[in-house]
Design an enzyme around this catalytic site. Sequence first.
Site, PDB file in Angstrom:
ATOM      1  N   THR A 161       0.825  -1.200   0.000  1.00  0.00           N
ATOM      2  CA  THR A 161       0.000   0.000   0.000  1.00  0.00           C
ATOM      3  C   THR A 161       0.863   1.257   0.000  1.00  0.00           C
ATOM      4  OG1 THR A 161      -1.649  -1.207   1.284  1.00  0.00           O
ATOM      5  CG2 THR A 161      -1.873   1.191   1.188  1.00  0.00           C
ATOM      6  N   HIS A 186       2.438  -5.542  -4.317  1.00  0.00           N
ATOM      7  CA  HIS A 186       1.132  -6.192  -4.226  1.00  0.00           C
ATOM      8  C   HIS A 186       0.117  -5.452  -5.094  1.00  0.00           C
ATOM      9  CE1 HIS A 186       2.472  -7.495   0.090  1.00  0.00           C
ATOM     10  NE2 HIS A 186       2.979  -8.273  -0.844  1.00  0.00           N
ATOM     11  N   MET A 278       1.161  -2.440   4.210  1.00  0.00           N
ATOM     12  CA  MET A 278       0.570  -3.019   5.413  1.00  0.00           C
ATOM     13  C   MET A 278       1.041  -4.460   5.584  1.00  0.00           C
ATOM     14  SD  MET A 278      -3.416  -3.764   4.293  1.00  0.00           S
ATOM     15  CE  MET A 278      -3.719  -2.152   3.590  1.00  0.00           C
ATOM     16  N   ASP A 281       4.856  -8.838   5.035  1.00  0.00           N
ATOM     17  CA  ASP A 281       5.479  -9.535   3.916  1.00  0.00           C
ATOM     18  C   ASP A 281       6.813  -8.881   3.558  1.00  0.00           C
ATOM     19  OD1 ASP A 281       5.785 -11.321   1.783  1.00  0.00           O
ATOM     20  OD2 ASP A 281       4.759  -9.981   0.382  1.00  0.00           O
TER      21      ASP A 281
END
Length: 346
Positions: A161, A186, A278, A281
Amino acid sequence: MNRVRVLVVDDSPTMRAIIKQKLRSDPEIEVVGEASDPYEAREAIKAHSPDVITLDIEMPNMNGIDFLEKIMRLRPTPVIMVSTLTQNGAAATVEALALGAFDCVGKPANGDLANAFPNLVRKVKLAARSPISKRRSSNTAPKRDENFRPGRKIIAIGSSTGGVEALGEVLKDFPANCPPTVITQHMPESFTASFAGRLNSICAPEILEAKDGALLEVGKVYIAPGKIAHLEVKTGENLYCRLTNAEPVSGHKPSVDVLFRSIAPLGSRVVAAILTGMGQDGAEGLLQIRQAGGRTVGQDEATSVVYGMPRVAHELGAVEKQLPLSKIAAALLKLSAADEEGRLSA
């Protein structure tokens, strides 16, 4: 308890109803208004001063991109884009994220309304807590070192994000002959090709969506394709991309941890960065890189849209140095230049 106040903007009454129902399922969120187009939304923003806006990409009278630009310029407010997961929708959403939208959610596919917007509540809460000043990319000219000489090193970057803006800020300062660079961000499946295309328009290196078997070459940046595979780096006579269709790792596919762990055996040849996002990972994988002799940097809290992934990596001891976003490109290049030991400074 102060509830998060949300304005829902979408030209479809059905879609507005679904979004409102999803948001109202959480007692910490209050839907303060709705609008069917940007003109209604403008009046609703004045009347309700929402903490977060959900904004449709495609609307009558003014599209969501043009309205977002006006919001960010005139009355900066956290915005979550609601988009169809089509190629056209993907390109528009990537543009919106680059303009400063907090994140995006996909409209339900094939009429699957029961499972619509599974992450919307969490994203709305995160958006409300994220200072708007962090979601504005700079308009500064690229700071490219025309005398840069790449060594034998490879750069790896992980983000989530806020990463669309952050990666644009980092890569625009890379020279045309940057070290081979691999990235896991992501994103939904259809978004990464559009993202690579947008970066190509502002960056000197060639930005590509990674393909299985592609050789890693100087002057090229490879982005993991969204959702369909993990990106790994395989070694042999040359370094090359390997896409693996395995289960999600650390809750994600593609996973930053998978990329970082695959490259860790290269030891001191690796320079890696973990950016805004967030969750956690990439933290374990970055630790493996540092323990193997690679150099590592993390984005600092002050410039992260979501200080999740960089925070966990820092707490694990995986981050050699935390830096503001504006200094990360220079640090990565310094550490990967030919005949350069590289010392990091704040």
